[in-house]
Scaffold this motif. Structure first.
Motif, PDB file in Angstrom:
ATOM      1  N   ARG A  44       0.832  -1.206   0.000  1.00 37.12           N
ATOM      2  CA  ARG A  44       0.000   0.000   0.000  1.00 37.12           C
ATOM      3  C   ARG A  44       0.864   1.253   0.000  1.00 37.12           C
ATOM      4  N   TYR A  45       1.918   1.248   0.799  1.00 39.50           N
ATOM      5  CA  TYR A  45       2.776   2.429   0.914  1.00 39.50           C
ATOM      6  C   TYR A  45       3.485   2.734  -0.404  1.00 39.50           C
ATOM      7  N   LEU A  46       3.972   1.707  -1.093  1.00 40.06           N
ATOM      8  CA  LEU A  46       4.785   1.913  -2.287  1.00 40.06           C
ATOM      9  C   LEU A  46       3.976   2.035  -3.571  1.00 40.06           C
ATOM     10  N   VAL A  95       9.413   7.282   9.119  1.00 36.14           N
ATOM     11  CA  VAL A  95       9.175   8.724   9.218  1.00 36.14           C
ATOM     12  C   VAL A  95       7.974   9.063   8.345  1.00 36.14           C
ATOM     13  N   LYS A  96       6.943   9.602   8.967  1.00 37.84           N
ATOM     14  CA  LYS A  96       5.702   9.897   8.260  1.00 37.84           C
ATOM     15  C   LYS A  96       5.734  11.300   7.641  1.00 37.84           C
ATOM     16  N   ASP A  97       4.983  11.480   6.566  1.00 42.88           N
ATOM     17  CA  ASP A  97       4.816  12.834   6.042  1.00 42.88           C
ATOM     18  C   ASP A  97       3.593  13.468   6.706  1.00 42.88           C
ATOM     19  N   ASP A  98       3.345  14.724   6.379  1.00 42.19           N
ATOM     20  CA  ASP A  98       2.268  15.455   7.056  1.00 42.19           C
ATOM     21  C   ASP A  98       0.898  14.837   6.795  1.00 42.19           C
ATOM     22  N   THR A  99       0.709  14.306   5.588  1.00 43.41           N
ATOM     23  CA  THR A  99      -0.577  13.680   5.278  1.00 43.41           C
ATOM     24  C   THR A  99      -0.789  12.437   6.126  1.00 43.41           C
ATOM     25  N   GLU A 100       0.236  11.626   6.262  1.00 44.74           N
ATOM     26  CA  GLU A 100       0.118  10.424   7.078  1.00 44.74           C
ATOM     27  C   GLU A 100      -0.193  10.776   8.532  1.00 44.74           C
ATOM     28  N   ILE A 135      -3.447   9.636  10.830  1.00 40.89           N
ATOM     29  CA  ILE A 135      -3.332   8.985  12.136  1.00 40.89           C
ATOM     30  C   ILE A 135      -4.045   9.823  13.194  1.00 40.89           C
ATOM     31  N   ALA A 136      -3.890  11.138  13.104  1.00 44.42           N
ATOM     32  CA  ALA A 136      -4.545  12.030  14.067  1.00 44.42           C
ATOM     33  C   ALA A 136      -6.061  11.901  13.986  1.00 44.42           C
ATOM     34  N   GLU A 137      -6.600  11.766  12.780  1.00 38.56           N
ATOM     35  CA  GLU A 137      -8.051  11.609  12.642  1.00 38.56           C
ATOM     36  C   GLU A 137      -8.505  10.262  13.184  1.00 38.56           C
ATOM     37  N   ALA A 138      -7.707   9.210  12.957  1.00 36.06           N
ATOM     38  CA  ALA A 138      -8.045   7.901  13.529  1.00 36.06           C
ATOM     39  C   ALA A 138      -8.061   7.982  15.054  1.00 36.06           C
ATOM     40  N   GLU A 139      -7.091   8.717  15.608  1.00 32.19           N
ATOM     41  CA  GLU A 139      -7.034   8.872  17.065  1.00 32.19           C
ATOM     42  C   GLU A 139      -8.215   9.710  17.566  1.00 32.19           C
ATOM     43  N   LYS A 159      -8.690   5.456   6.669  1.00 28.89           N
ATOM     44  CA  LYS A 159      -7.980   5.544   5.387  1.00 28.89           C
ATOM     45  C   LYS A 159      -6.644   4.807   5.443  1.00 28.89           C
ATOM     46  N   GLY A 160      -6.671   3.639   6.081  1.00 31.26           N
ATOM     47  CA  GLY A 160      -5.507   2.775   6.119  1.00 31.26           C
ATOM     48  C   GLY A 160      -4.609   2.947   7.321  1.00 31.26           C
ATOM     49  N   TYR A 161      -4.760   4.048   8.060  1.00 31.18           N
ATOM     50  CA  TYR A 161      -3.844   4.352   9.159  1.00 31.18           C
ATOM     51  C   TYR A 161      -4.490   4.088  10.517  1.00 31.18           C
ATOM     52  N   CYS A 162      -3.673   3.584  11.435  1.00 35.57           N
ATOM     53  CA  CYS A 162      -4.153   3.076  12.715  1.00 35.57           C
ATOM     54  C   CYS A 162      -4.113   4.115  13.827  1.00 35.57           C
TER      55      CYS A 162
END
Length: 377
Positions: free
Chosen positions: A26-28, A127-132, A136-140, A242-245
């Motif tokens: 998914r990442y690549l 290392v995550k980018d700002d979108t990632e 994650i922040a929205e999932a939290e 959207k895929g992020y935990c």
């Protein structure tokens, strides 16, 4: 992702990367289905079957989509190696089964050398980018709202629980739950429903709801045990957006807990707050782990904190690096890591408090907003 793919190929000294791990695929590439990727410096293929070909074309418009159902699962890899005169193939030895590897090896070894990638593909995601980070922040945030809704149902005045509580109080009506007539399973199910109702795609792990003596088990499985007065209830939960935990733990009281349980709660809270204040990039995971562990040790409970302080979170719920007594990795800005000290005393109970934080250039940004004062339901 072309830059990341080129780095992977260069670091591994291979001409083609065979990617089989779902998160790395998914990442690549953006591909979310089943199958594998074949990535070279200038091209790439998604190898899948008819269940995912339509989605793959939408998700990966720049890659060739190959339906292995018509030609066999391993043939696309062999064809790619032969066509492009590949001499070295990197494979994900951390994720391939022995049986799968033997099949790939059988098809490819006549044409190319197979080299294990180890954790090289995983390291691209550290290392995550700002979108990632925003995902994650929205999932939290979904977890925050779900927890506040559960507390509302249990009779807590959530307006006193910060902005999340005020938001929930404005938009949701209480659905009364009697804590003393509720089981761990029922509480967990309610929390899981609220995470999905708030926008979570699925759970990022099995929800933990551990009450009373079960709280001494860090990874307790919810049971049919009824909650009781004077006990603590540990809730560890997360969802995928959207895929992020996401990942969060809060421990609440059923009525008034004992002096010992209250003491343990305050020690854990102090240990976590101490670590949150002092975490900085450039420290190792071991140094950060010690920030909280030393607080617990000084209070005489060191032997009751057995797990690491935290783990990275992203497309997977458990990623590296973490905060542990053995972690030598230097922590860098834009890593997202949990901070979750705990104390677990057999025949007494347990406490864990967990936030997700994004490492910044001079400290952290806490992605968790739920309050940490001991809530009584």
């Amino acid at each position: 992702m072309r830059k990341e793919i080129d780095k992977l190929l260069s670091d591994a000294k291979v001409d083609l990367a065979l990617i089989t791990d779902e998160a790395n695929m998914r990442y690549l590439s953006g591909f979310t289905g089943e199958g594998y990727l074949l990535l070279t410096k200038n091209a790439g293929k998604v190898v899948t079957d008819s269940r995912y070909t339509v989605a793959a074309r939408e998700e990966c418009p720049d890659l060739e989509i190959v339906d292995w159902g018509k030609i066999g699962y391993y043939k696309p890899a062999m064809d790619a190696v032969k066509e492009k005169l590949i001499k070295a193939v990197g494979y994900e030895d951390m994720y391939l089964t022995v049986a799968e590897f033997k099949q790939f090896e059988k098809k490819l070894k006549r044409y190319a050398v197979l080299k294990p990638l180890g954790v090289k593909a995983d390291e691209l995601r550290q290392v995550k980018d700002d979108t990632e980070i925003s995902l994650i922040a929205e999932a939290e945030a979904i977890g925050d709202r779900a927890f506040a809704r559960l507390m509302l149902d249990l009779g807590v005045d959530v307006r006193k629980l910060g902005e999340v509580g005020k938001e929930v109080a404005r938009y949701h009506v209480r659905t009364p739950i009697d804590a003393l007539k509720s089981t761990e399973k029922q509480i967990a199910a309610k929390l899981e429903f609220y995470m999905k109702d708030e926008g979570g795609e699925k759970l990022s792990f099995d929800t933990i709801a551990a009450s009373g003596l079960n709280g001494a088990k860090p990874h307790a499985v919810p049971t049919d045990r009824l909650l009781k007065k004077g006990e603590l209830l540990t809730l560890d939960f997360g969802c995928v957006y959207k895929g992020y935990c996401s990942d969060m733990t809060r421990t609440v009281a059923i009525g008034k807990p004992s002096l010992e349980l209250t003491k343990i709660y305050n020690i854990v809270k102090n240990a976590q707050e101490t670590a949150l204040k002092l975490i900085k990039p450039g420290m190792t995971g071991k140094e950060i782990d010690a920030l909280a562990r030393d607080v617990i040790k000084k209070e005489g409970y060191g032997q009751y904190f057995g797990h690491s302080l935290g783990h990275s979170v992203g497309l997977k719920i458990h990623e590296k690096p973490g905060f542990s007594i053995k972690e030598k990795t230097v922590i860098r800005p834009n890593m997202v890591v949990s901070v979750e000290p705990g104390i677990y005393v057999e025949n007494v109970g347990g406490v864990r408090i967990e936030d997700l934080v994004a490492i910044t250039k001079d400290g952290i940004k806490n992605l968790s907003r739920s309050v940490k004062e001991l809530i009584s339901v």
